[in-house]
Design a protein around this motif. Structure first.
Motif, PDB file in Angstrom:
ATOM      1  N   LEU A 166       0.820  -1.202   0.000  1.00 34.03           N
ATOM      2  CA  LEU A 166       0.000   0.000   0.000  1.00 34.03           C
ATOM      3  C   LEU A 166       0.863   1.264   0.000  1.00 34.03           C
ATOM      4  O   LEU A 166       0.589   2.216  -0.736  1.00 34.03           O
ATOM      5  N   MET A 167       1.924   1.257   0.791  1.00 30.43           N
ATOM      6  CA  MET A 167       2.850   2.408   0.836  1.00 30.43           C
ATOM      7  C   MET A 167       3.597   2.550  -0.493  1.00 30.43           C
ATOM      8  O   MET A 167       3.817   3.660  -0.972  1.00 30.43           O
TER       9      MET A 167
ATOM     10  N   ARG B 239       2.553   1.620  -3.449  1.00 30.02           N
ATOM     11  CA  ARG B 239       1.600   2.139  -4.429  1.00 30.02           C
ATOM     12  C   ARG B 239       1.354   3.626  -4.211  1.00 30.02           C
ATOM     13  O   ARG B 239       1.225   4.400  -5.162  1.00 30.02           O
ATOM     14  N   GLU B 240       1.310   4.057  -2.949  1.00 26.96           N
ATOM     15  CA  GLU B 240       1.121   5.469  -2.639  1.00 26.96           C
ATOM     16  C   GLU B 240       2.305   6.293  -3.154  1.00 26.96           C
ATOM     17  O   GLU B 240       2.117   7.355  -3.752  1.00 26.96           O
ATOM     18  N   GLU B 241       3.529   5.793  -2.949  1.00 27.18           N
ATOM     19  CA  GLU B 241       4.718   6.499  -3.444  1.00 27.18           C
ATOM     20  C   GLU B 241       4.721   6.575  -4.962  1.00 27.18           C
ATOM     21  O   GLU B 241       5.052   7.610  -5.543  1.00 27.18           O
TER      22      GLU B 241
ATOM     23  N   THR C 297       2.097   6.480  -6.971  1.00 27.89           N
ATOM     24  CA  THR C 297       1.045   7.413  -7.380  1.00 27.89           C
ATOM     25  C   THR C 297       1.487   8.855  -7.164  1.00 27.89           C
ATOM     26  O   THR C 297       1.258   9.718  -8.026  1.00 27.89           O
ATOM     27  N   GLU C 298       2.131   9.103  -6.046  1.00 29.55           N
ATOM     28  CA  GLU C 298       2.605  10.455  -5.757  1.00 29.55           C
ATOM     29  C   GLU C 298       3.653  10.886  -6.786  1.00 29.55           C
ATOM     30  O   GLU C 298       3.641  12.025  -7.266  1.00 29.55           O
ATOM     31  N   LYS C 299       4.529   9.962  -7.161  1.00 33.59           N
ATOM     32  CA  LYS C 299       5.560  10.266  -8.148  1.00 33.59           C
ATOM     33  C   LYS C 299       4.935  10.546  -9.516  1.00 33.59           C
ATOM     34  O   LYS C 299       5.337  11.468 -10.223  1.00 33.59           O
TER      35      LYS C 299
END
Length: 183
Positions: free
Chosen positions: A33-34, A36-38, A40-42
């Protein structure tokens, strides 16, 4: 209270299960999950310059839409200047008539090449050779100037003037012109 061997094993097994559960939670659930969050943020940060360029494209499009009526009028004017029919039929006659008005009787026009014009969609550029077998320089120069002024769709690309050995006052001239016509 004294714990028996069996109860200690149950407690140790419970603690091991608790550690396994905490490990599974952080490694198998929270870790992806983390990540994927990184990711997406990138990708969102990468869209920033793209959004700026797209906003510039939108502004360019708006500017073009505002200029469209004037450009449409110019296209209509250009189309009105181009005679109907094949250029091979009307261009040599048009040049002969034009130079006769200028006082030059002997003119021969030949089509040299034909290319599609990349700058103007829907038009092509024809290259013509206009031959003047015997001509005097001063009337020829004024006729060329008048051609450039009166025919906006004609571009003179080269002029070659050769002196005649038989008649000193006469020259032989070859003019290469580009002409814009419809496709």
């Amino acid at each position: 209270m004294k714990l028996g061997k069996e109860e200690i094993q149950k407690i140790v097994l419970g603690v091991l299960l608790l550690f396994g559960l905490v490990y599974s939670y952080f490694d198998l659930l929270l870790g992806p999950l983390m990540a994927r969050e990184e990711l997406t943020e990138k990708s969102v940060r990468g869209l920033g310059p793209l959004m700026v360029s797209e906003k510039a494209q939108i502004e360019t499009t708006k500017t073009m839409e505002e200029k469209a009526p004037a450009v449409a009028m110019t296209v209509l004017q250009v189309n009105a200047m181009i005679p109907e029919g094949s250029p091979v039929a009307w261009f040599p006659t048009r040049m002969a008539d034009f130079f006769k008005k200028q006082g030059i009787d002997r003119v021969t026009s030949r089509l040299n090449s034909e290319t599609t014009d990349k700058q103007f969609a829907g038009y092509r550029k024809l290259t013509w050779g206009i031959d003047f077998p015997k001509i005097e320089f001063v009337p020829f120069a004024s006729a060329i100037a008048a051609l450039e002024n009166e025919e906006p769709l004609i571009e003179i690309t080269s002029i070659q003037i050769d002196a005649s050995r038989e008649d000193v006052e006469m020259q032989h001239a070859l003019v290469t012109v580009n002409n814009l016509v419809r496709q």
